[in-house]
Write a protein that holds these residues in place. Structure first.
Motif, PDB file in Angstrom:
ATOM      1  N   SER A 144      21.691 -26.147 -55.750  1.00  0.00           N
ATOM      2  CA  SER A 144      22.364 -25.065 -55.014  1.00  0.00           C
ATOM      3  C   SER A 144      21.360 -24.110 -54.350  1.00  0.00           C
ATOM      4  N   ARG A 145      20.076 -24.216 -54.752  1.00  0.00           N
ATOM      5  CA  ARG A 145      19.046 -23.330 -54.185  1.00  0.00           C
ATOM      6  C   ARG A 145      18.267 -24.007 -53.052  1.00  0.00           C
ATOM      7  N   VAL A 146      18.843 -25.058 -52.462  1.00  0.00           N
ATOM      8  CA  VAL A 146      18.253 -25.690 -51.281  1.00  0.00           C
ATOM      9  C   VAL A 146      18.942 -25.090 -50.056  1.00  0.00           C
ATOM     10  N   LYS A 147      18.166 -24.458 -49.182  1.00  0.00           N
ATOM     11  CA  LYS A 147      18.733 -23.755 -48.022  1.00  0.00           C
ATOM     12  C   LYS A 147      18.431 -24.535 -46.736  1.00  0.00           C
ATOM     13  N   THR A 148      19.483 -25.049 -46.112  1.00  0.00           N
ATOM     14  CA  THR A 148      19.285 -25.879 -44.913  1.00  0.00           C
ATOM     15  C   THR A 148      19.657 -25.152 -43.621  1.00  0.00           C
ATOM     16  N   GLU A 149      20.415 -24.057 -43.726  1.00  0.00           N
ATOM     17  CA  GLU A 149      20.819 -23.315 -42.516  1.00  0.00           C
ATOM     18  C   GLU A 149      19.774 -22.256 -42.183  1.00  0.00           C
ATOM     19  N   PRO A 150      19.426 -22.087 -40.890  1.00  0.00           N
ATOM     20  CA  PRO A 150      18.462 -21.038 -40.523  1.00  0.00           C
ATOM     21  C   PRO A 150      19.005 -19.647 -40.835  1.00  0.00           C
ATOM     22  N   GLY A 151      18.100 -18.718 -41.144  1.00  0.00           N
ATOM     23  CA  GLY A 151      18.515 -17.332 -41.400  1.00  0.00           C
ATOM     24  C   GLY A 151      17.786 -16.739 -42.589  1.00  0.00           C
ATOM     25  N   PRO A 152      18.055 -15.440 -42.881  1.00  0.00           N
ATOM     26  CA  PRO A 152      17.399 -14.785 -44.021  1.00  0.00           C
ATOM     27  C   PRO A 152      18.166 -15.048 -45.325  1.00  0.00           C
ATOM     28  N   TYR A 153      17.445 -15.147 -46.426  1.00  0.00           N
ATOM     29  CA  TYR A 153      18.039 -15.363 -47.745  1.00  0.00           C
ATOM     30  C   TYR A 153      17.359 -14.449 -48.760  1.00  0.00           C
ATOM     31  N   LEU A 154      18.107 -14.103 -49.802  1.00  0.00           N
ATOM     32  CA  LEU A 154      17.549 -13.270 -50.873  1.00  0.00           C
ATOM     33  C   LEU A 154      16.851 -14.140 -51.908  1.00  0.00           C
ATOM     34  N   GLN A 155      15.810 -13.586 -52.507  1.00  0.00           N
ATOM     35  CA  GLN A 155      15.099 -14.286 -53.577  1.00  0.00           C
ATOM     36  C   GLN A 155      14.566 -13.269 -54.584  1.00  0.00           C
ATOM     37  N   TRP A 156      14.321 -13.734 -55.805  1.00  0.00           N
ATOM     38  CA  TRP A 156      13.584 -12.933 -56.766  1.00  0.00           C
ATOM     39  C   TRP A 156      12.101 -13.161 -56.522  1.00  0.00           C
ATOM     40  N   PRO A 157      11.278 -12.136 -56.668  1.00  0.00           N
ATOM     41  CA  PRO A 157       9.838 -12.328 -56.413  1.00  0.00           C
ATOM     42  C   PRO A 157       9.217 -13.306 -57.415  1.00  0.00           C
ATOM     43  N   TRP A 158       8.078 -13.891 -57.012  1.00  0.00           N
ATOM     44  CA  TRP A 158       7.290 -14.718 -57.925  1.00  0.00           C
ATOM     45  C   TRP A 158       6.845 -13.834 -59.085  1.00  0.00           C
ATOM     46  N   PRO A 159       6.813 -14.289 -60.334  1.00  0.00           N
ATOM     47  CA  PRO A 159       6.917 -15.674 -60.801  1.00  0.00           C
ATOM     48  C   PRO A 159       8.352 -16.132 -61.148  1.00  0.00           C
ATOM     49  N   ILE A 160       9.354 -15.306 -60.862  1.00  0.00           N
ATOM     50  CA  ILE A 160      10.727 -15.725 -61.196  1.00  0.00           C
ATOM     51  C   ILE A 160      11.129 -16.885 -60.281  1.00  0.00           C
ATOM     52  N   GLU A 161      11.024 -16.659 -58.964  1.00  0.00           N
ATOM     53  CA  GLU A 161      11.375 -17.713 -58.009  1.00  0.00           C
ATOM     54  C   GLU A 161      10.205 -17.976 -57.067  1.00  0.00           C
ATOM     55  N   LYS A 162      10.148 -19.225 -56.607  1.00  0.00           N
ATOM     56  CA  LYS A 162       9.115 -19.601 -55.634  1.00  0.00           C
ATOM     57  C   LYS A 162       9.792 -20.382 -54.524  1.00  0.00           C
ATOM     58  N   VAL A 163       9.434 -20.064 -53.274  1.00  0.00           N
ATOM     59  CA  VAL A 163      10.066 -20.704 -52.113  1.00  0.00           C
ATOM     60  C   VAL A 163       9.092 -21.721 -51.502  1.00  0.00           C
ATOM     61  N   TYR A 164       9.590 -22.957 -51.330  1.00  0.00           N
ATOM     62  CA  TYR A 164       8.823 -24.011 -50.660  1.00  0.00           C
ATOM     63  C   TYR A 164       9.531 -24.339 -49.352  1.00  0.00           C
ATOM     64  N   LYS A 165       8.788 -24.307 -48.245  1.00  0.00           N
ATOM     65  CA  LYS A 165       9.372 -24.634 -46.932  1.00  0.00           C
ATOM     66  C   LYS A 165       9.023 -26.085 -46.579  1.00  0.00           C
ATOM     67  N   LEU A 166      10.018 -26.837 -46.131  1.00  0.00           N
ATOM     68  CA  LEU A 166       9.810 -28.224 -45.722  1.00  0.00           C
ATOM     69  C   LEU A 166      10.194 -28.388 -44.253  1.00  0.00           C
ATOM     70  N   ASP A 167       9.367 -29.091 -43.502  1.00  0.00           N
ATOM     71  CA  ASP A 167       9.616 -29.318 -42.077  1.00  0.00           C
ATOM     72  C   ASP A 167      10.531 -30.531 -41.916  1.00  0.00           C
ATOM     73  N   GLN A 168      11.695 -30.329 -41.267  1.00  0.00           N
ATOM     74  CA  GLN A 168      12.651 -31.423 -41.129  1.00  0.00           C
ATOM     75  C   GLN A 168      12.523 -32.186 -39.805  1.00  0.00           C
ATOM     76  N   ARG A 169      11.506 -31.846 -39.018  1.00  0.00           N
ATOM     77  CA  ARG A 169      11.307 -32.597 -37.774  1.00  0.00           C
ATOM     78  C   ARG A 169      10.749 -33.994 -38.096  1.00  0.00           C
ATOM     79  N   VAL A 170      10.710 -34.850 -37.088  1.00  0.00           N
ATOM     80  CA  VAL A 170      10.208 -36.212 -37.303  1.00  0.00           C
ATOM     81  C   VAL A 170       8.683 -36.173 -37.462  1.00  0.00           C
TER      82      VAL A 170
END
Length: 199
Positions: A47-73
């Motif tokens: 449920s914590r995978v975000k596929t739609e563009p836009g801003p999202y809320l997060q808890w700061p590290w070390p609670i949560e960590k955000v990994y960005k993945l490029d979906q282009r070819v």
């Protein structure tokens, strides 16, 4: 008195900087063409995978960590692989592969922290075994021939694509193979002259 006038401005700027810094800690942005995978205490939740563009809320590290993945070819070139064909001829084939992250959750589970380098290493091995499997069904004239109607390169590319796609799908890598093209075909030096003479 000039100090008294500046003071509210200084306080306002300081307050704004604190707000901006706070937002940077608690908000992350997903751009077009990328997805974000958020881990909580290093654990992944679908449920914590975000596929739609836009801003999202997060808890700061070390609670949560955000990994960005490029979906282009992504494009990948494998290495020249010597193949022995059923007619005992030997050729080396270099392929060019286009792939993208299709399922970010599966991709993140399969490759540590969503590593594209790890994915490409694995993909090279899969394409290599697909080339070996497909080469076992085709004679030399399917790859190279003086008669263009004899050659079956588009069919061979499609077969390598099918084998590779089935493999990444079965292994649940979260990858979609968009295309596979044969970029170059080379012959062993000893065979080149005899083939040219024959053609």
């Amino acid at each position: 008195s000039s100090y008294m006038k500046r003071s509210p401005l200084t306080i306002t700027i300081a307050f704004l900087l604190i707000v901006i810094f706070g937002l940077m800690l608690f908000v992350f942005q997903v751009r077009q063409s990328e997805v974000a995978v958020v881990t909580r205490f290093e654990k992944l939740d679908q449920s914590r995978v975000k596929t739609e563009p836009g801003p999202y809320l997060q808890w700061p590290w070390p609670i949560e960590k955000v990994y960005k993945l490029d979906q282009r070819v992504h494009s990948l070139e494998d290495s020249l692989e010597p193949l022995t064909l059923p007619d005992q001829n030997q050729i080396s084939v270099l392929t060019y592969v286009g792939w993208r992250i299709d399922d970010p959750y599966q991709f993140f589970v399969a490759f540590r922290d969503g590593s594209v380098l790890e994915a490409e290493k694995t993909l090279k091995d899969i394409v290599r075994s697909a080339k070996l499997a497909v080469a076992g069904k085709h004679n030399f004239s399917d790859f190279l021939s003086a008669d263009a109607t004899q050659m079956k390169l588009p069919q061979i590319e499609q077969e390598i694509l099918n084998v590779t796609s089935n493999q990444v799908s079965t292994l649940k890598y979260g990858i979609e193979i968009r295309f596979i093209q044969i970029k170059s075909i080379e012959l062993p030096a000893s065979d080149t002259q005899s083939v040219v003479n024959g053609m």
